[in-house]
Design an enzyme around this catalytic site. Structure first.
Site, mmCIF file in Angstrom:
data_model
loop_
_atom_site.group_PDB
_atom_site.id
_atom_site.type_symbol
_atom_site.label_atom_id
_atom_site.label_comp_id
_atom_site.label_asym_id
_atom_site.label_seq_id
_atom_site.Cartn_x
_atom_site.Cartn_y
_atom_site.Cartn_z
ATOM 1 N N LYS A 1 0.835 -1.210 0.000
ATOM 2 C CA LYS A 1 0.000 0.000 0.000
ATOM 3 C C LYS A 1 0.868 1.258 0.000
ATOM 4 O O LYS A 1 0.642 2.176 -0.790
ATOM 5 C CB LYS A 1 -0.917 -0.030 1.231
ATOM 6 N N GLY B 1 -5.004 7.988 5.468
ATOM 7 C CA GLY B 1 -4.106 8.982 6.052
ATOM 8 C C GLY B 1 -2.896 9.212 5.163
ATOM 9 O O GLY B 1 -2.405 10.341 5.034
ATOM 10 N N ARG C 1 -8.325 12.412 12.422
ATOM 11 C CA ARG C 1 -6.885 12.124 12.590
ATOM 12 C C ARG C 1 -6.036 13.406 12.558
ATOM 13 O O ARG C 1 -6.383 14.373 11.895
ATOM 14 C CB ARG C 1 -6.448 11.097 11.539
ATOM 15 N N SER D 1 7.426 9.578 11.761
ATOM 16 C CA SER D 1 6.301 9.384 10.840
ATOM 17 C C SER D 1 6.777 9.442 9.395
ATOM 18 O O SER D 1 7.269 10.467 8.925
ATOM 19 C CB SER D 1 5.226 10.450 11.063
ATOM 20 N N GLN E 1 4.844 9.264 6.879
ATOM 21 C CA GLN E 1 3.906 10.079 6.093
ATOM 22 C C GLN E 1 4.323 11.540 6.137
ATOM 23 O O GLN E 1 4.323 12.228 5.116
ATOM 24 C CB GLN E 1 2.482 9.910 6.625
ATOM 25 N N ASP F 1 2.283 -0.910 11.885
ATOM 26 C CA ASP F 1 0.993 -1.343 11.326
ATOM 27 C C ASP F 1 0.668 -2.800 11.692
ATOM 28 O O ASP F 1 -0.439 -3.276 11.426
ATOM 29 C CB ASP F 1 0.999 -1.194 9.802
ATOM 30 N N LYS G 1 -4.218 5.908 14.605
ATOM 31 C CA LYS G 1 -4.331 5.203 13.318
ATOM 32 C C LYS G 1 -5.806 5.195 12.876
ATOM 33 O O LYS G 1 -6.602 5.986 13.344
ATOM 34 C CB LYS G 1 -3.759 3.791 13.453
ATOM 35 N N ARG H 1 -5.996 1.935 18.045
ATOM 36 C CA ARG H 1 -5.739 0.481 17.988
ATOM 37 C C ARG H 1 -5.430 -0.119 19.351
ATOM 38 O O ARG H 1 -5.525 -1.341 19.521
ATOM 39 C CB ARG H 1 -4.616 0.192 16.987
ATOM 40 N N ARG I 1 -7.065 -3.306 9.760
ATOM 41 C CA ARG I 1 -6.050 -4.200 10.342
ATOM 42 C C ARG I 1 -6.554 -4.874 11.620
ATOM 43 O O ARG I 1 -6.188 -6.006 11.919
ATOM 44 C CB ARG I 1 -4.751 -3.435 10.599
HETATM 45 C C1 S3P Z 1 2.707 4.961 6.151
HETATM 46 C C2 S3P Z 1 3.351 5.323 7.313
HETATM 47 C C3 S3P Z 1 2.927 4.907 8.651
HETATM 48 C C4 S3P Z 1 1.908 3.762 8.583
HETATM 49 C C5 S3P Z 1 0.872 3.969 7.527
HETATM 50 C C6 S3P Z 1 1.509 4.101 6.161
HETATM 51 C C7 S3P Z 1 3.243 5.433 4.862
HETATM 52 O O1 S3P Z 1 2.300 5.979 9.328
HETATM 53 O O2 S3P Z 1 1.314 3.573 9.836
HETATM 54 O O3 S3P Z 1 -0.043 2.887 7.495
HETATM 55 O O4 S3P Z 1 2.857 4.896 3.799
HETATM 56 O O5 S3P Z 1 4.077 6.357 4.875
HETATM 57 P P1 S3P Z 1 3.125 7.157 10.043
HETATM 58 O O6 S3P Z 1 3.564 8.108 9.027
HETATM 59 O O7 S3P Z 1 2.148 7.761 10.998
HETATM 60 O O8 S3P Z 1 4.263 6.500 10.736
#
Ligand code: S3P
Length: 434
Positions: A22, A95, A123, A168, A170, A316, A343, A347, A388
Site C-alpha cells: 500500500k 491517512g 486524525r 512518521s 507520512q 501497522d 491510526k 488500535r 487491520r
Molecule cells: C505509512 C506510514 C505509517 C503507517 C501507515 C503508512 C506510509 O504511518 O502507519 O499505514 O505509507 O508512509 P506514520 O507516518 O504515521 O508512521
C-alpha cells in the site's frame, strides 16, 4: 459487513501472494504523476486507499489507464503540470493519501481542499500542516488540527531544516514532496527510522536524495524521470498469514514475493524473538526494494517485552502481534506505541476491548498494552471500522474455542480487497454477512 471465522480444523497451508504494498503503491502513483514521461506500474494495490490517490491525481489532470491485475500506465505531467481540481479531493479512509498529497499540493500555484471519511476526519494533521507552513505554504486544518485540509496557492516554497517530533514516514514523505517545489535544500531528521520507500523511489525516478544516518536532504527544482515500477506484495498484509501459519499451520506455508525492506520487517524480528521460525528465501532487489519469499513453519511462541526500537518498524502490525501474544505462553509487553491511538482507529482500545471479549487478560497503558497469553474463546468483537484490527481478529479465531464474529469489516478493502479469497485459499473457514 461482518466476518465470521471458524476455528481451523485442518490448519492453514499453501503458497499465497498477497496484494501489492500500500505505501509503495501510493508513492508510485504520486511520483509517476509528476515525472516527465510515461510510467508503467506492476503489482499496484487496487485497494480503496490507493484508488483514492489515483482519483486525486486524475482530478488534477493526470491521465492514467484503469488498473487491471495490478498493471497500469500513468502519463506524467512534470513537476509543474498538475491542474487545479474542480472539487475537494476525497481521500476516504487514507491517512497516507491525505498527508502525502498535502505535501505535494503545498507548493502548487493552485489551491485544493482535502477531505476524508469519518475516521480520517478525526486524525491529526497539524504534524504535517505546521512544517509545511514553515516552508511558506498556506495550509490550514479544521480547528482541532483535523481534516479538512485547505491549501491556498503560493508563488514558491522555501527549504527548511526540520527535526520530526514524532517518527512518521507520512510526514517525512509529505515534506520531501514539498521540498521538490522549494528553493534550496531541505533537510529532515528522523527521531528513529521509518519506512523509506519515498527516498528509494525518488532515487529510482532519478532524483537525488542524500541520506546520512537519520538525516535526509533534497534540493528543489529538479526533474523526475518516468521509470517503470514493480511493486512487491505488502508485508503488512502478509503479516496476517505469517501469524496464521505460526499459530495454526498444518505445514510450512509460503508468502511469495513479499517486500522485506528493513524499515518494514519489525514484526518478523519480534516474532523470531518469540520463537517463530520464519525464513526469507530467494532474496532479490526489485526497483530498489528488497523482496523475498517468506517460509513460515508452525512454531510455539513465548511472550516477550517488545524492544521499543522495533515498534516504529512494526507499527501497522501491532494488531496481529497482539493476536500472536494472546496465543503465546507468558506475558508480552508492548510499550512506546502511543502512535497506535492515531491510526484508522485507536488500535490500543480496539485490541484491548476485543481480546478481553475473547477471554484474554490484557492491561492497557497510555502507550501500549500487556497481554497474558491464554486460551482464546469464541465470541463477537468490534473492528472499530479498522481494516487491520478486523483481519487480526480473523486470525485470532483460528485457534479459538468456537467461531468468532468480527463486526464492521467493510474497510478491509482499503488495503486487502481479496482478503476473503486469499483466506479461503489458505484453508480458512470465513463467511461475510451483511
Ligand atoms: C505509512 C506510514 C505509517 C503507517 C501507515 C503508512 C506510509 O504511518 O502507519 O499505514 O505509507 O508512509 P506514520 O507516518 O504515521 O508512521
Amino acid at each position: 459487513m461482518h466476518f465470521r471465522v471458524s476455528p481451523s480444523r485442518r490448519g492453514v497451508r499453501g503458497s499465497i501472494r498477497v496484494p501489492g504494498d500500500k505505501s509503495i503503491s501510493h508513492r508510485a502513483l504520486i511520483l509517476a504523476a509528476i515525472a516527465v514521461g510515461s510510467t508503467r506500474i506492476r503489482g499496484l494495490l487496487e485497494g480503496d486507499d490507493v484508488l483514492a490517490t489515483l482519483r486525486a491525481i486524475q482530478a488534477m489532470g493526470v491521465t492514467a489507464t484503469s488498473p487491471c491485475d495490478g498493471k497500469m500506465t500513468v502519463e506524467g505531467v512534470g513537476l509543474r503540470g498538475l491542474k487545479a481540481p474542480r472539487e475537494a479531493l476525497d481521500l476516504g479512509n487514507s491517512g497516507t493519501a491525505m498527508r502525502l498529497l498535502a505535501g505535494l499540493l503545498a507548493g502548487q500555484s493552485f489551491g485544493a481542499e482535502l477531505v476524508g471519511d469519518e475516521s480520517l476526519s478525526t486524525r491529526p494533521m497539524l504534524r504535517v500542516a505546521q512544517p509545511l507552513q514553515r516552508m511558506g505554504a498556506l495550509v490550514k486544518t479544521a480547528s482541532g488540527g483535523t481534516p479538512p485540509i485547505v491549501i491556498q496557492p503560493v508563488a514558491g516554497l522555501r527549504a527548511i531544516e526540520y527535526r520530526l517530533p514524532i517518527a512518521s514516514a507520512q510526514v517525512k514523505s509529505a515534506l520531501l514532496l514539498a521540498a521538490l517545489y522549494a528553493k534550496g535544500r531541505t533537510c529532515i531528521e528522523e527521531p528513529s527510522p521509518t519506512r523509506d520507500h519515498t527516498e528509494r523511489m525518488l532515487e529510482g525516478f532519478g532524483y537525488a536524495c542524500e541520506r546520512t544516518g537519520n538525516r535526509i536532504c533534497l534540493s528543489g527544482g529538479g526533474k523526475l524521470h518516468a521509470s517503470d515500477v514493480d511493486i512487491p506484495a505488502d508485508v503488512s498484509s502478509a503479516a496476517f498469514f505469517v501469524v496464521a501459519a505460526l499459530l495454526a499451520g498444518s505445514e510450512q506455508m509460503c508468502m511469495r514475493h513479499v517486500g522485506t525492506n528493513p524499515t518494514r520487517t519489525g514484526l518478523l524480528e519480534i516474532l523470531r524473538r518469540m520463537g517463530a521460525r520464519i525464513e526469507e528465501q530467494n532474496r532479490r532487489t526489485i526497483c530498489g526494494e528488497p523482496v523475498a519469499d517468506l517460509m513460515v513453519t508452525p512454531s510455539t511462541l513465548h511472550g516477550i517485552e517488545v524492544p521499543t526500537a522495533l515498534v516504529p518498524l512494526a507499527i501497522d502490525e501491532i494488531p496481529i502481534l497482539c493476536v500472536a501474544a494472546a496465543h503465546a505462553s507468558g506475558r508480552s509487553v508492548i510499550r512506546g506505541a502511543e502512535e497506535l491511538r492515531h491510526k484508522e482507529s485507536d488500535r490500543i482500545v480496539a485490541m484491548v476491548t476485543g481480546l478481553r471479549k475473547l477471554g484474554i487478560a490484557v492491561e492497557e497503558y497510555a502507550d501500549g498494552l500487556a497481554i497474558q497469553g491464554g486460551h482464546i474463546g469464541a465470541g463477537t468483537v468490534d473492528s472499530f471500522a479498522d481494516h487491520r484490527v478486523a483481519m487480526a481478529f480473523c486470525m485470532a479465531a483460528l485457534t479459538a474455542d468456537g467461531p468468532v464474529t468480527i463486526r464492521d469489516c467493510d474497510n478491509v478493502s482499503t488495503s486487502f480487497p481479496n482478503f476473503l479469497e486469499v483466506a479461503r485459499s489458505a484453508g480458512m473457514g470465513i463467511d461475510a454477512r451483511e
